[in-house]
Design a protein around this motif. Sequence first.
Motif, PDB file in Angstrom:
ATOM      1  N   ALA A 227      -1.491  19.418   3.687  1.00 49.81           N
ATOM      2  CA  ALA A 227      -0.586  18.321   4.036  1.00 49.81           C
ATOM      3  C   ALA A 227       0.839  18.836   4.207  1.00 49.81           C
ATOM      4  N   GLU A 228       1.429  18.601   5.365  1.00 46.99           N
ATOM      5  CA  GLU A 228       2.792  19.028   5.701  1.00 46.99           C
ATOM      6  C   GLU A 228       3.006  20.531   5.500  1.00 46.99           C
ATOM      7  N   GLY A 229       1.986  21.303   5.787  1.00 48.49           N
ATOM      8  CA  GLY A 229       2.108  22.740   5.633  1.00 48.49           C
ATOM      9  C   GLY A 229       2.071  23.205   4.198  1.00 48.49           C
ATOM     10  N   SER A 230       1.564  22.356   3.316  1.00 50.16           N
ATOM     11  CA  SER A 230       1.538  22.678   1.888  1.00 50.16           C
ATOM     12  C   SER A 230       0.244  23.387   1.516  1.00 50.16           C
ATOM     13  N   GLU A 231       0.178  23.780   0.252  1.00 48.48           N
ATOM     14  CA  GLU A 231      -1.014  24.416  -0.295  1.00 48.48           C
ATOM     15  C   GLU A 231      -2.017  23.395  -0.831  1.00 48.48           C
ATOM     16  N   ASP A 232      -1.778  22.119  -0.631  1.00 49.64           N
ATOM     17  CA  ASP A 232      -2.658  21.053  -1.123  1.00 49.64           C
ATOM     18  C   ASP A 232      -3.711  20.682  -0.078  1.00 49.64           C
ATOM     19  N   VAL A 233      -4.994  20.821  -0.424  1.00 44.35           N
ATOM     20  CA  VAL A 233      -6.032  20.400   0.507  1.00 44.35           C
ATOM     21  C   VAL A 233      -6.044  18.876   0.587  1.00 44.35           C
ATOM     22  N   TYR A 234      -6.466  18.382   1.733  1.00 46.91           N
ATOM     23  CA  TYR A 234      -6.536  16.939   1.967  1.00 46.91           C
ATOM     24  C   TYR A 234      -7.671  16.316   1.159  1.00 46.91           C
ATOM     25  N   VAL A 235      -7.536  15.028   0.906  1.00 53.18           N
ATOM     26  CA  VAL A 235      -8.609  14.292   0.244  1.00 53.18           C
ATOM     27  C   VAL A 235      -9.257  13.290   1.194  1.00 53.18           C
ATOM     28  N   ASP A 236      -8.619  13.076   2.352  1.00 50.44           N
ATOM     29  CA  ASP A 236      -9.144  12.088   3.303  1.00 50.44           C
ATOM     30  C   ASP A 236      -9.798  12.721   4.519  1.00 50.44           C
ATOM     31  N   ARG A 237      -9.820  14.058   4.575  1.00 50.96           N
ATOM     32  CA  ARG A 237     -10.462  14.774   5.673  1.00 50.96           C
ATOM     33  C   ARG A 237     -10.613  16.245   5.284  1.00 50.96           C
ATOM     34  N   PRO A 238     -11.432  16.997   6.022  1.00 48.11           N
ATOM     35  CA  PRO A 238     -11.592  18.421   5.712  1.00 48.11           C
ATOM     36  C   PRO A 238     -10.303  19.205   5.939  1.00 48.11           C
ATOM     37  N   THR A 239     -10.186  20.333   5.240  1.00 44.56           N
ATOM     38  CA  THR A 239      -9.019  21.205   5.336  1.00 44.56           C
ATOM     39  C   THR A 239      -9.468  22.612   5.693  1.00 44.56           C
ATOM     40  N   ARG A 240      -8.785  23.219   6.679  1.00 43.28           N
ATOM     41  CA  ARG A 240      -9.039  24.617   7.029  1.00 43.28           C
ATOM     42  C   ARG A 240      -8.363  25.533   6.002  1.00 43.28           C
ATOM     43  N   THR A 241      -9.108  26.494   5.495  1.00 45.62           N
ATOM     44  CA  THR A 241      -8.556  27.486   4.573  1.00 45.62           C
ATOM     45  C   THR A 241      -9.082  28.874   4.957  1.00 45.62           C
ATOM     46  N   TYR A 242      -8.350  29.892   4.561  1.00 45.19           N
ATOM     47  CA  TYR A 242      -8.795  31.272   4.656  1.00 45.19           C
ATOM     48  C   TYR A 242      -8.822  31.847   3.255  1.00 45.19           C
ATOM     49  N   LEU A 243      -9.929  32.408   2.846  1.00 48.89           N
ATOM     50  CA  LEU A 243     -10.020  33.119   1.580  1.00 48.89           C
ATOM     51  C   LEU A 243      -9.808  34.601   1.845  1.00 48.89           C
ATOM     52  N   GLY A 285      -4.306   8.535 -15.669  1.00 55.11           N
ATOM     53  CA  GLY A 285      -5.501   7.875 -15.155  1.00 55.11           C
ATOM     54  C   GLY A 285      -5.269   6.512 -14.561  1.00 55.11           C
ATOM     55  N   GLU A 286      -4.010   6.166 -14.250  1.00 53.70           N
ATOM     56  CA  GLU A 286      -3.681   4.829 -13.762  1.00 53.70           C
ATOM     57  C   GLU A 286      -3.320   4.801 -12.284  1.00 53.70           C
ATOM     58  N   ALA A 287      -3.357   5.944 -11.593  1.00 52.89           N
ATOM     59  CA  ALA A 287      -2.945   6.023 -10.194  1.00 52.89           C
ATOM     60  C   ALA A 287      -4.043   5.515  -9.268  1.00 52.89           C
ATOM     61  N   HIS A 288      -3.684   5.344  -8.007  1.00 51.28           N
ATOM     62  CA  HIS A 288      -4.666   5.065  -6.965  1.00 51.28           C
ATOM     63  C   HIS A 288      -5.692   6.191  -6.993  1.00 51.28           C
ATOM     64  N   MET A 289      -6.967   5.853  -6.848  1.00 56.46           N
ATOM     65  CA  MET A 289      -8.033   6.840  -6.988  1.00 56.46           C
ATOM     66  C   MET A 289      -7.896   7.991  -5.992  1.00 56.46           C
ATOM     67  N   ALA A 290      -7.304   7.744  -4.829  1.00 52.77           N
ATOM     68  CA  ALA A 290      -7.148   8.818  -3.847  1.00 52.77           C
ATOM     69  C   ALA A 290      -6.306   9.957  -4.410  1.00 52.77           C
ATOM     70  N   PHE A 291      -5.251   9.628  -5.138  1.00 55.44           N
ATOM     71  CA  PHE A 291      -4.374  10.662  -5.682  1.00 55.44           C
ATOM     72  C   PHE A 291      -5.023  11.364  -6.876  1.00 55.44           C
ATOM     73  N   ILE A 292      -5.786  10.627  -7.654  1.00 59.87           N
ATOM     74  CA  ILE A 292      -6.547  11.258  -8.741  1.00 59.87           C
ATOM     75  C   ILE A 292      -7.572  12.220  -8.158  1.00 59.87           C
ATOM     76  N   ASN A 293      -8.278  11.768  -7.118  1.00 56.51           N
ATOM     77  CA  ASN A 293      -9.287  12.625  -6.498  1.00 56.51           C
ATOM     78  C   ASN A 293      -8.664  13.855  -5.845  1.00 56.51           C
ATOM     79  N   GLN A 294      -7.501  13.682  -5.224  1.00 53.78           N
ATOM     80  CA  GLN A 294      -6.845  14.827  -4.601  1.00 53.78           C
ATOM     81  C   GLN A 294      -6.429  15.858  -5.646  1.00 53.78           C
ATOM     82  N   THR A 295      -5.949  15.389  -6.774  1.00 56.41           N
ATOM     83  CA  THR A 295      -5.570  16.293  -7.858  1.00 56.41           C
ATOM     84  C   THR A 295      -6.802  17.020  -8.395  1.00 56.41           C
ATOM     85  N   ILE A 296      -7.891  16.288  -8.587  1.00 53.16           N
ATOM     86  CA  ILE A 296      -9.134  16.886  -9.089  1.00 53.16           C
ATOM     87  C   ILE A 296      -9.658  17.941  -8.114  1.00 53.16           C
ATOM     88  N   LEU A 297      -9.635  17.623  -6.815  1.00 56.05           N
ATOM     89  CA  LEU A 297     -10.145  18.561  -5.819  1.00 56.05           C
ATOM     90  C   LEU A 297      -9.315  19.840  -5.778  1.00 56.05           C
TER      91      LEU A 297
END
Length: 347
Positions: A227-243, A285-297
């Motif tokens: 997201a915005e050129g960050s190191e955070d993978v998306y939670v609403d769609r796939p993210t391209r990464t290089y290992l 544990g009180e946030a919108h589930m999307a942000f909790i899931n993004q953090t978990i992922l």
Amino acid sequence: MNMTEVLKEVGRGKRGARDLGFEEAVAAAKMIFDQSATPAQIGAFFLAERIKMESVDELYAFVNACRSHAIRFPRPDSLDCAGPYDGRKSSFMASFAAAFVLASAGLPVTLHGTESLPPKWGITLPDVLREMGIDEGVRGREQTIRAAQQTGVLFVPAESWCPPLGRLRQIRVELGLRTILNTVEKLADYSHSPYLVYGVFHNTMFDRTAQLLQRLDYRKALIVQGAEGSEDVYVDRPTRTYLVENGNAKLHLIDPETYGLESSLPDITWTAAKQLHVTETVLTGEAHMAFINQTILNAGLRLHLAGLFDSVEEGVYTSKSLLEGKSPWQLFCRWREALSDAQVNSL
């Protein structure tokens, strides 16, 4: 080789310019970081490199120069989270919340950044820390390191730990454009970390960054087109990464649906206060589930990257369990208290 000679090589336009050899780039980097070159010459070099596009040799020389001027505090087996120094405008800083999940799992984390920079001029971690009531006190290295030793999370104000970045800020502000420093400053490696997660914006940066990271001897590094050129993978769609590992770079697509975490993100107007609020509610544990899931992922992916778990699935399961048990929230509170104490003690 003086700076005028350097500019004659890189400043001939997109077709006429040539890449500097490594030793030439070392000389150019030294003149810029030492500021023996004039502000006009430095600005001209930044513009010429932007037009030409930096070579791997040039990037490698500038990373080495940046590291040679930086204060570095070794933290064995730590993870470096290299996000954009020009901040966020439209996305959640999942790395900040995830750092406390990772530290709770036993993985030391280093975060770093500065006040906002061009071209994005977004919200940065120092903005969020200011919302927490932590400002100049965070610049005290001893207290910052002590907070990291107590919690596992280190935040580095980069212009304090690498002073040339602060001295070059005004030139970058006046240009208002991306420069070679936007890539280089994120690789100062303040903790000698063997593991790295690094954000890029454009597809064109994948191969070049992978080649650069292979020369920087990380045990494992993950390049994320987040997201915005960050190191955070998306939670609403796939993210391209290089290992990047063992001299090789492999494309991996991280799909949140694979881990049962795909979520639609709510429409939010982001401010520093909102970034802090969402971070805190994720950890409680009180946030919108999307942000909790993004953090978990993101946490699960990084726990696997650093070798704490054999699969991303195990990392995701552990991250979810830690959040439910509130240990990352307790760690966050301890970290905030340690930095607040550092601020009081510095007055």
